[in-house]
Enzyme design. Sequence first.
Site, PDB file in Angstrom:
ATOM      1  N   SER A  51       0.767  -1.411  -0.061  1.00 47.45           N
ATOM      2  CA  SER A  51       0.068  -0.013  -0.046  1.00 47.45           C
ATOM      3  C   SER A  51       0.844   1.084  -0.080  1.00 47.45           C
ATOM      4  O   SER A  51       0.521   2.275  -0.572  1.00 47.45           O
ATOM      5  CB  SER A  51      -0.885   0.122   1.200  1.00 47.45           C
ATOM      6  OG  SER A  51      -0.265   0.067   2.268  1.00 47.45           O
ATOM      7  N   ASP A  95       7.911  -3.444  -5.460  1.00 48.66           N
ATOM      8  CA  ASP A  95       6.626  -3.028  -5.290  1.00 48.66           C
ATOM      9  C   ASP A  95       6.272  -1.933  -6.094  1.00 48.66           C
ATOM     10  O   ASP A  95       5.497  -1.637  -6.774  1.00 48.66           O
ATOM     11  CB  ASP A  95       6.433  -2.844  -3.851  1.00 48.66           C
ATOM     12  CG  ASP A  95       6.740  -3.891  -2.882  1.00 48.66           C
ATOM     13  OD1 ASP A  95       6.818  -4.804  -3.357  1.00 48.66           O
ATOM     14  OD2 ASP A  95       6.815  -3.533  -1.589  1.00 48.66           O
TER      15      ASP A  95
HETATM   16  C1  GLA Z   1       8.886  -5.354   0.915  1.00 47.37           C
HETATM   17  C2  GLA Z   1       9.721  -4.568   0.131  1.00 47.37           C
HETATM   18  C3  GLA Z   1      10.076  -5.245  -1.259  1.00 47.37           C
HETATM   19  C4  GLA Z   1      10.437  -6.589  -0.964  1.00 47.37           C
HETATM   20  C5  GLA Z   1       9.391  -7.544  -0.225  1.00 47.37           C
HETATM   21  C6  GLA Z   1      10.099  -8.730   0.222  1.00 47.37           C
HETATM   22  O1  GLA Z   1       7.367  -5.758   0.085  1.00 47.37           O
HETATM   23  O2  GLA Z   1       8.827  -3.337  -0.097  1.00 47.37           O
HETATM   24  O3  GLA Z   1      11.182  -4.456  -1.713  1.00 47.37           O
HETATM   25  O4  GLA Z   1      11.697  -6.828  -0.404  1.00 47.37           O
HETATM   26  O5  GLA Z   1       9.280  -6.900   0.971  1.00 47.37           O
HETATM   27  O6  GLA Z   1      10.132  -9.490  -1.096  1.00 47.37           O
END
Ligand code: GLA
Length: 337
Positions: free
Chosen positions: A106, A148
């Site tokens: 989010s 993300d």
């Molecule tokens: C979070 C982080 C990502 C990644 C994941 C685990 O979502 O924002 O960059 O490291 O954890 O894969």
Amino acid sequence: MGLRAWAPGRVNLIGDHTDYMGGLALPMAIGLGTEITGDRGGNWVMLGSDGFEGVAEIPIGGVEDPSAVEPPWARYVAAVVDEVKPTDGLVGMVHSTLPAGSGLASSAALEVAVATALGADRVNPAAAAQACQRAEERAVGVPCGIMDQLVSLAAIEGTALRIDCDTLELEHVPFPDDAEVVVIHSGQHRELSGSAYADRRAECEAAEQVIGRLRDASPADAEAIEDPVLRRRARHVTTENERVDALATALTSGQLGYAGDLLVASHASMRDDFEVSTPELDELVGTVRGVPGVYGARVTGAGFGGCVIVLCKPKTRINGPVVWRGLPAAGASLSTT
Ligand code: GLA
């Protein structure tokens, strides 16, 4: 003329805790996300939210320390404004359908929605994603990877996104239409700004001191590490990188049973080697695996709570708090209203 910017959340099909080590990841955008509606103009970015208290009021020149801005959600806005350096302000509202603290990215969706509304260059999603990734670290101090933000920007409907987090090369992997993904919430709220996420990253960096870049290391290399904790962390990252390409191949060739087995193996690795699962997540995965039509399941994202994803036949009946279900959604968009 008004604008509408949209940025989706994501689930990660496989390849967790690999992005910040330059590894491989295979996330997909989902149909839940963050929308900003408003008008450009003026010298301020002023955003209200229907989900969070208070107003974000940020000068277009940015602020010195985004992490000190109030209210807390406005820290993400401040950090993105400072990265994008828009020439015009924005007055509008933030509306999100993504539950916060659920492992569905989010905060990345908020960053990407703000960057998109402020006209960040989405033709070059890697640069925009890097700006949003820096914003996340500056806003709340989480040393996250790029997965993300990049999938929120670059996803194409009907495909998962294979990200090479070293070269930032992207590959859109077609998702089979005789399967779907169901997202179930464990009920455990998850917070990354505590130390556990940063600790894992530091352990991976310590493992690299012993065997060199984890990106280039094999699971056999990981076994050579003497320290048992660092050995387990490196074993997770090296085996998980291999599972990303195995899953991409399984999805494109329709080997859904094998795809499900890979999800289950990834969950076990997150649980035993990376130690980021919880009893609640383990139980959810265990229960749902027995349901007819389910190919496999795993925790998605960072872990420590949040959501489990299930790969199953379309319309499979899944008990429990289903947050979303469907096929991969499209990435960020900007339109005039
Ligand atoms: C979070 C982080 C990502 C990644 C994941 C685990 O979502 O924002 O960059 O490291 O954890 O894969």
